[in-house]
Design a protein around this motif. Structure first.
Motif, short mmCIF file in Angstrom:
data_model
loop_
_atom_site.label_atom_id
_atom_site.label_comp_id
_atom_site.label_asym_id
_atom_site.label_seq_id
_atom_site.Cartn_x
_atom_site.Cartn_y
_atom_site.Cartn_z
N ASP A 73 0.83 -1.20 0.00
CA ASP A 73 0.00 0.00 0.00
C ASP A 73 0.87 1.26 0.00
O ASP A 73 0.55 2.26 -0.66
CB ASP A 73 -0.92 0.01 1.22
N GLY A 74 1.98 1.21 0.74
CA GLY A 74 2.89 2.35 0.75
C GLY A 74 3.50 2.61 -0.61
O GLY A 74 3.62 3.76 -1.05
N LEU A 75 3.89 1.54 -1.30
CA LEU A 75 4.45 1.67 -2.65
C LEU A 75 3.41 2.23 -3.61
O LEU A 75 3.71 3.08 -4.45
CB LEU A 75 4.96 0.31 -3.13
N PHE A 76 2.16 1.74 -3.46
CA PHE A 76 1.08 2.23 -4.32
C PHE A 76 0.88 3.74 -4.14
O PHE A 76 0.77 4.49 -5.12
CB PHE A 76 -0.20 1.48 -4.00
N LEU A 77 0.87 4.20 -2.87
CA LEU A 77 0.69 5.63 -2.63
C LEU A 77 1.86 6.43 -3.19
O LEU A 77 1.66 7.53 -3.73
CB LEU A 77 0.54 5.88 -1.12
#
Length: 556
Positions: A73-77
């Protein structure tokens, strides 16, 4: 699965939203040299498909690895920063007032500070959750599809409405027999400032070619263009009518409003200086940039070459970028990218401008030295920024960190080359040469943009809005300085007067200016003060303060 596919497709579309929104706005295609359906569409669609498939594959893989959900999720953001920036830059185009705010020097520092404070505050309150924020971002992507569908539909309508033939130049007029005697070469140096060319040039700067021309020409010291942008000013100068509004409509149509008549008109429907010259039996030609002259004015032109203005990267591949370079081209459109050397769009614009300028100069030199051409307009994109000239080396350099003054030195060198071509062809003595500009140096527009140099800043405090007007007439060798303020809309009348042999001396030019300005300007004379009041142009024109009082004698 459909929801995930739509999210991935929206993510990919956001990455190229500048392209789709530019096509949705049909005014943009007016400035294009080639059909974007041929030059850019395939690359954009291929990149979007590649990004969407890669994102969907990664998502499906990570869904089967619950332990990696947090960092995923952090990479996606983190990845969403790129399409969000592209989308923000594209949306800013929709509002002129928002564009003006974003262009202010304080906007981006304030915006970055606000974001940092907001994130820090949320983290302190423990209100920030990567998982929850990623979910909200996916929802935003998903529900952006109605708006994306509208943009895509309008873009498709533009691509369908205009075929490749609509971007082709119109047929030229038949060449007339060459006429002996006087001819006119009209040179517009885009955004040239009279103050910086002559009266207030930087210490140590030398413009020998302009100085030589000044010594043998009629020179105006307080002339102002009809408008402060090329879109309005060039149609005004060419038609001799004050264009107060312009609306591009497709590749080959510019709708304009003029002061003397109500309603919207086609630029092509108005008589212009080239029509008048052709009626008098002269061949006419243009080598210019910005406006698609070859699609609009060829009914009276026997030669025409033009290059487009600097289109936003990605809309038209003027340099025919290979497929992998598309990602870099898109990155240059990100907000603040211009302040990051490796991502600066100036690298793109300078490469395009340098190549186009050299091509344009080649054609301009041919027209200037062609004895069969009776009237030639050479509209050159210097000293207009970005800087493309290294004056220390004396060469065009798209990678140099140059600015306005460097380009002004290039303008001087270019005029010297054009003069040499005319002298070598034996045409200089019988050629009337007019050097001017479509508007002055617009400090307020360039100051907040990448490419602004320390030397630009040092000169920014002076009034650089007046444009040069130098007129060298055949048989005239002495200089003549004209100080009153006037509008260069009179250029059309001066050109026609020269071709018709009504204007043969500097005094004739002065009389033409006074006669043309009389119905346009109201001047108040303050007898008690013994000085001129501020001249006020009628209707929507900008009130300008003259640097030198209007001479009552010259207006009599």
């Amino acid at each position: 699965m459909l929801r995930r596919i739509l999210v991935c497709a929206a993510f990919a579309t956001w990455c190229f939203l500048n392209f789709w929104m530019a096509l949705a706005d049909r005014r943009v295609v007016y400035f294009l040299r080639q059909d974007p359906g041929r030059t850019a569409l395939a690359a954009v669609l291929a990149w979007e498909a590649l990004i969407a498939l890669a994102m969907f594959g990664a998502w499906e893989f990570l869904r089967r690895r619950p332990r990696d959900r947090g960092w995923a999720d952090g990479l996606f953001l983190a990845l969403c920063v790129f399409p969000s920036g592209i989308a923000a830059a594209a949306l800013i185009r929709l509002s002129p007032w928002l564009t003006g705010i974003v262009a202010m020097r304080w906007f981006w520092p304030a915006a970055v500070l606000a974001v940092v404070l907001a994130v820090a505050g949320a983290a302190r309150r423990r209100a920030f959750s990567i998982h929850r924020t990623a979910g909200r971002m996916r929802a935003v992507l998903l529900w952006s599809w109605p708006a994306l569908a509208v943009v895509m539909f309008q873009s498709a309508a533009t691509l369908v409405r205009y075929s490749s033939s609509d971007y082709a130049d119109s047929p030229l007029a038949a060449r007339l027999p060459a006429r002996p005697g006087v001819r006119v070469v009209w040179i517009i140096f885009d955004e040239a400032s009279e103050a910086l060319m002559f009266e207030h040039r930087p210490a140590g700067m030398s413009f020998p070619n302009f100085d030589r021309l000044k010594s043998e020409s009629f020179q105006a010291t307080a002339a102002f263009a009809p408008a402060n942008n090329t879109l309005l000013s060039m149609p005004s100068l060419i038609t001799g009518e004050h264009v107060v509004a312009a609306r591009p409509d497709g590749p080959g149509d510019l709708r304009i409003q003029i002061r003397s008549r109500p309603g919207w008109l086609r630029w092509t429907a108005l008589p212009n200086v080239f029509d008048a010259a052709r009626e008098a039996g002269f061949n006419t030609a243009i080598a210019g940039w910005y406006h698609p002259y070859g699609r609009l004015l060829t009914r009276s032109l026997t030669e025409c070459f033009w290059t487009p203005t600097g289109i936003e990267p990605g809309v038209e591949d003027a340099l025919n970028f290979p497929f992998p370079d598309r990602a870099w081209v898109q990155a240059t459109t990100l907000p603040l990218a211009g302040h990051i050397p490796l991502l600066s769009p100036l690298r793109y614009h300078r490469r395009v401008r340098a190549r186009d300028f050299q091509n344009l100069m080649d054609h301009a030199a041919e027209l200037a030295a062609d004895p069969a051409i009776g009237l030639a307009l050479l509209h050159l994109p210097v000293p207009h920024q970005p800087g493309i000239y290294d004056r220390a080396k004396g060469e065009i350099d798209a990678d140099a960190s140059s600015g306005y003054i460097d380009n002004l030195a290039l303008a001087d060198r270019s005029f010297g080359e054009l003069r040499q071509k005319m002298e070598d062809a034996g045409l200089w003595e019988r050629t009337a040469v007019i050097v001017s500009a479509d508007h002055g140096w617009r400090v307020s527009m360039w100051r907040s943009l990448p490419g602004w140099t320390a030397q630009d800043e040092a000169l920014a405090s002076m009034d650089a809005s007046a444009v040069p007007v130098l007129v060298k007439l055949p048989g005239e060798s002495g200089g003549f300085v004209y100080n009153p303020t006037f509008d260069t809309i009179v250029t059309r009348e001066i050109i026609v007067g020269i071709l018709e042999r009504r204007i043969r001396s500097a005094r004739d030019i002065e009389e033409a200016i006074v006669h043309a300005q009389a119905p346009l300007r109201a001047v108040r004379w303050e007898a008690n003060q013994g000085r001129c009041a501020t001249p006020v142009l009628e209707e929507d024109s900008v009130v300008r303060k003259p640097s030198i009082c209007v001479s009552l004698r010259s207006r009599s």
